[in-house]
Every structure is written in C-alpha cells, then in structure tokens.
Design a protein around this motif. Sequence first.
Motif, PDB file in Angstrom:
ATOM      1  N   GLN A  88      -9.113  14.436  24.841  1.00 12.44           N
ATOM      2  CA  GLN A  88      -8.524  14.216  23.520  1.00 12.44           C
ATOM      3  C   GLN A  88      -7.532  15.319  23.205  1.00 12.44           C
ATOM      4  OE1 GLN A  88     -11.232  13.560  20.302  1.00 12.44           O
ATOM      5  NE2 GLN A  88      -9.604  13.329  18.825  1.00 12.44           N
ATOM      6  N   ILE A  89      -6.335  14.900  22.745  1.00  9.57           N
ATOM      7  CA  ILE A  89      -5.347  15.874  22.298  1.00  9.57           C
ATOM      8  C   ILE A  89      -5.386  15.916  20.773  1.00  9.57           C
ATOM      9  CG2 ILE A  89      -3.896  15.697  24.344  1.00  9.57           C
ATOM     10  CD1 ILE A  89      -2.101  13.808  22.927  1.00  9.57           C
ATOM     11  N   ARG A  90      -4.860  16.970  20.188  1.00 11.70           N
ATOM     12  CA  ARG A  90      -4.965  17.146  18.731  1.00 11.70           C
ATOM     13  C   ARG A  90      -4.197  16.086  17.944  1.00 11.70           C
ATOM     14  NH1 ARG A  90      -8.184  21.139  18.075  1.00 11.70           N
ATOM     15  NH2 ARG A  90      -8.023  23.033  19.290  1.00 11.70           N
ATOM     16  N   ASN A  91      -3.048  15.640  18.471  1.00 13.45           N
ATOM     17  CA  ASN A  91      -2.243  14.646  17.758  1.00 13.45           C
ATOM     18  C   ASN A  91      -1.907  13.480  18.677  1.00 13.45           C
ATOM     19  OD1 ASN A  91      -1.938  16.192  15.314  1.00 13.45           O
ATOM     20  ND2 ASN A  91      -0.596  17.538  16.486  1.00 13.45           N
ATOM     21  N   ASP A  92      -1.895  12.283  18.134  1.00 18.96           N
ATOM     22  CA  ASP A  92      -1.529  11.095  18.891  1.00 18.96           C
ATOM     23  C   ASP A  92      -0.052  11.162  19.253  1.00 18.96           C
ATOM     24  OD1 ASP A  92      -0.956   8.579  19.870  1.00 18.96           O
ATOM     25  OD2 ASP A  92      -1.780   7.490  18.165  1.00 18.96           O
ATOM     26  N   PRO A  93       0.300  11.112  20.555  1.00 17.17           N
ATOM     27  CA  PRO A  93       1.706  11.220  20.942  1.00 17.17           C
ATOM     28  C   PRO A  93       2.520   9.963  20.632  1.00 17.17           C
ATOM     29  CG  PRO A  93       0.338  10.873  22.860  1.00 17.17           C
ATOM     30  CD  PRO A  93      -0.589  11.043  21.692  1.00 17.17           C
ATOM     31  N   GLN A  94       1.888   8.877  20.225  1.00 15.04           N
ATOM     32  CA  GLN A  94       2.575   7.635  19.853  1.00 15.04           C
ATOM     33  C   GLN A  94       3.317   6.996  21.029  1.00 15.04           C
ATOM     34  OE1 GLN A  94       2.368   6.311  16.587  1.00 15.04           O
ATOM     35  NE2 GLN A  94       0.883   7.925  16.300  1.00 15.04           N
ATOM     36  N   SER A  95       3.060   7.460  22.233  1.00 10.94           N
ATOM     37  CA  SER A  95       3.699   6.921  23.425  1.00 10.94           C
ATOM     38  C   SER A  95       2.866   7.346  24.621  1.00 10.94           C
ATOM     39  CB  SER A  95       5.127   7.456  23.543  1.00 10.94           C
ATOM     40  OG  SER A  95       5.780   6.857  24.634  1.00 10.94           O
ATOM     41  N   ASP A  96       3.146   6.779  25.773  1.00 11.86           N
ATOM     42  CA  ASP A  96       2.369   7.108  26.961  1.00 11.86           C
ATOM     43  C   ASP A  96       2.948   8.336  27.652  1.00 11.86           C
ATOM     44  OD1 ASP A  96       0.102   6.629  28.332  1.00 11.86           O
ATOM     45  OD2 ASP A  96       0.771   4.802  29.312  1.00 11.86           O
ATOM     46  N   LEU A  97       3.123   9.425  26.898  1.00 13.33           N
ATOM     47  CA  LEU A  97       3.695  10.654  27.431  1.00 13.33           C
ATOM     48  C   LEU A  97       2.738  11.410  28.345  1.00 13.33           C
ATOM     49  CD1 LEU A  97       5.571  11.970  24.269  1.00 13.33           C
ATOM     50  CD2 LEU A  97       6.511  10.767  26.235  1.00 13.33           C
ATOM     51  N   LEU A  98       1.513  10.927  28.498  1.00 10.17           N
ATOM     52  CA  LEU A  98       0.564  11.566  29.396  1.00 10.17           C
ATOM     53  C   LEU A  98       0.751  11.096  30.836  1.00 10.17           C
ATOM     54  CD1 LEU A  98      -2.661  11.357  27.200  1.00 10.17           C
ATOM     55  CD2 LEU A  98      -1.072  13.269  27.441  1.00 10.17           C
ATOM     56  N   ALA A  99       1.551  10.063  31.041  1.00  6.17           N
ATOM     57  CA  ALA A  99       1.743   9.500  32.381  1.00  6.17           C
ATOM     58  C   ALA A  99       2.140  10.578  33.380  1.00  6.17           C
ATOM     59  CB  ALA A  99       2.803   8.403  32.346  1.00  6.17           C
ATOM     60  N   GLY A 100       1.421  10.625  34.491  1.00 11.64           N
ATOM     61  CA  GLY A 100       1.711  11.584  35.543  1.00 11.64           C
ATOM     62  C   GLY A 100       1.175  12.988  35.309  1.00 11.64           C
ATOM     63  N   ARG A 101       0.495  13.220  34.208  1.00 10.02           N
ATOM     64  CA  ARG A 101      -0.012  14.562  33.893  1.00 10.02           C
ATOM     65  C   ARG A 101      -1.333  14.824  34.612  1.00 10.02           C
ATOM     66  NH1 ARG A 101       4.453  16.939  31.885  1.00 10.02           N
ATOM     67  NH2 ARG A 101       5.190  15.902  30.023  1.00 10.02           N
ATOM     68  N   SER A 102      -1.558  16.098  34.938  1.00 10.53           N
ATOM     69  CA  SER A 102      -2.772  16.503  35.641  1.00 10.53           C
ATOM     70  C   SER A 102      -3.397  17.714  34.966  1.00 10.53           C
ATOM     71  CB  SER A 102      -2.458  16.872  37.091  1.00 10.53           C
ATOM     72  OG  SER A 102      -1.983  15.765  37.798  1.00 10.53           O
TER      73      SER A 102
END
Length: 162
Positions: A88-102
């Motif tokens: 869980q991140i503190r704020n909703d990014p409103q997009s799939d900006l987590l794609a490819g993150r590790s």
Amino acid sequence: MGERRIASSATAPFRVSPVLLSHGSQAADGRQAPQFRLPAGKVLKPGVTYRVYAQWAEIDVKRFVASEIAPFSLQSAKAMDEKSFELQIRNDPQSDLLAGRSVGLKGSDGSTLQAQYRYSSRKGAVGIFDLTNGGTLKTNVSYTVTPLNNWATATDLVLQGK
C-alpha cells in the motif's frame, strides 16, 4: 515501436522505455496515453525543457518542462501467500504507475528476495507484488521492504512472512 528518445539543450539524447501495461497504451481515463520510463539512474532536471523524438508517432507537443514530482511513499505490506503480497502506498496514483516497479526484501534471517509489481493489480493505493526467481516468503521471518531504483520511499516498512 521504433526508437523513443528525449533530450535537452544540455544533454545528449537518451532512450526511454515504454511502460508495458496489460491494456496497451490505454490510460485509466480511456485516453491513448503511452507511458515511458527513464533508464535506471537517469533523472530529469526540474525546470529544464526537454524535446521528445519518436520515429513511430506524430506528437503534437514535442517539448515539455520537467517538474519535480515526489516519489511514492510506501505505507504497509501484507503477505497474501508465500509468493505474493499487497503493498500500500500513501496516496492513490490514479494510474498504473507501478508497472515495472520492483522492491527488495531483506529477511530477519539474512535472506534476500526481490518482488515485482503484478501488472494491472492496483486497486486504489494497493498493488500486488510477486516474488521473482522462485523466491518464497518464510514463516516466522520478517522482511524489510526497500523500493529499488528510487521510485518510492519506505521507512521501517516490514512484511511478515506467512
């Protein structure tokens, strides 16, 4: 998709990579909006104007001014099973900006693991991360979670193995 590069008057052009989404280049609001990621270690300088070069697309606005954007702040992690956990991140990014993150995991037993975001698993501020390379979370081991490549910050974030 052809070559994609950006450059400023002070930098040589460098390549950017597309962020692969399960729904192609479709933005959360239904627009066609391909997203691109800078190479590891490369950052844009706030206030500098950059030009976009692409052989594969007509781009209406070819220049943009970089602005400072704070990294995500990780809030909590909860194991789903021995191979996946919710982050869980503190704020909703409103997009799939987590794609490819590790993220990296360091176990209280000295073990190390790595996990990658599961494409299109984000629901609000929560995304699912899967362990890579056959790794598994051990029972009774706690893991310190660290974002890889500075995409987020985390302070004393611990995941308890299932």
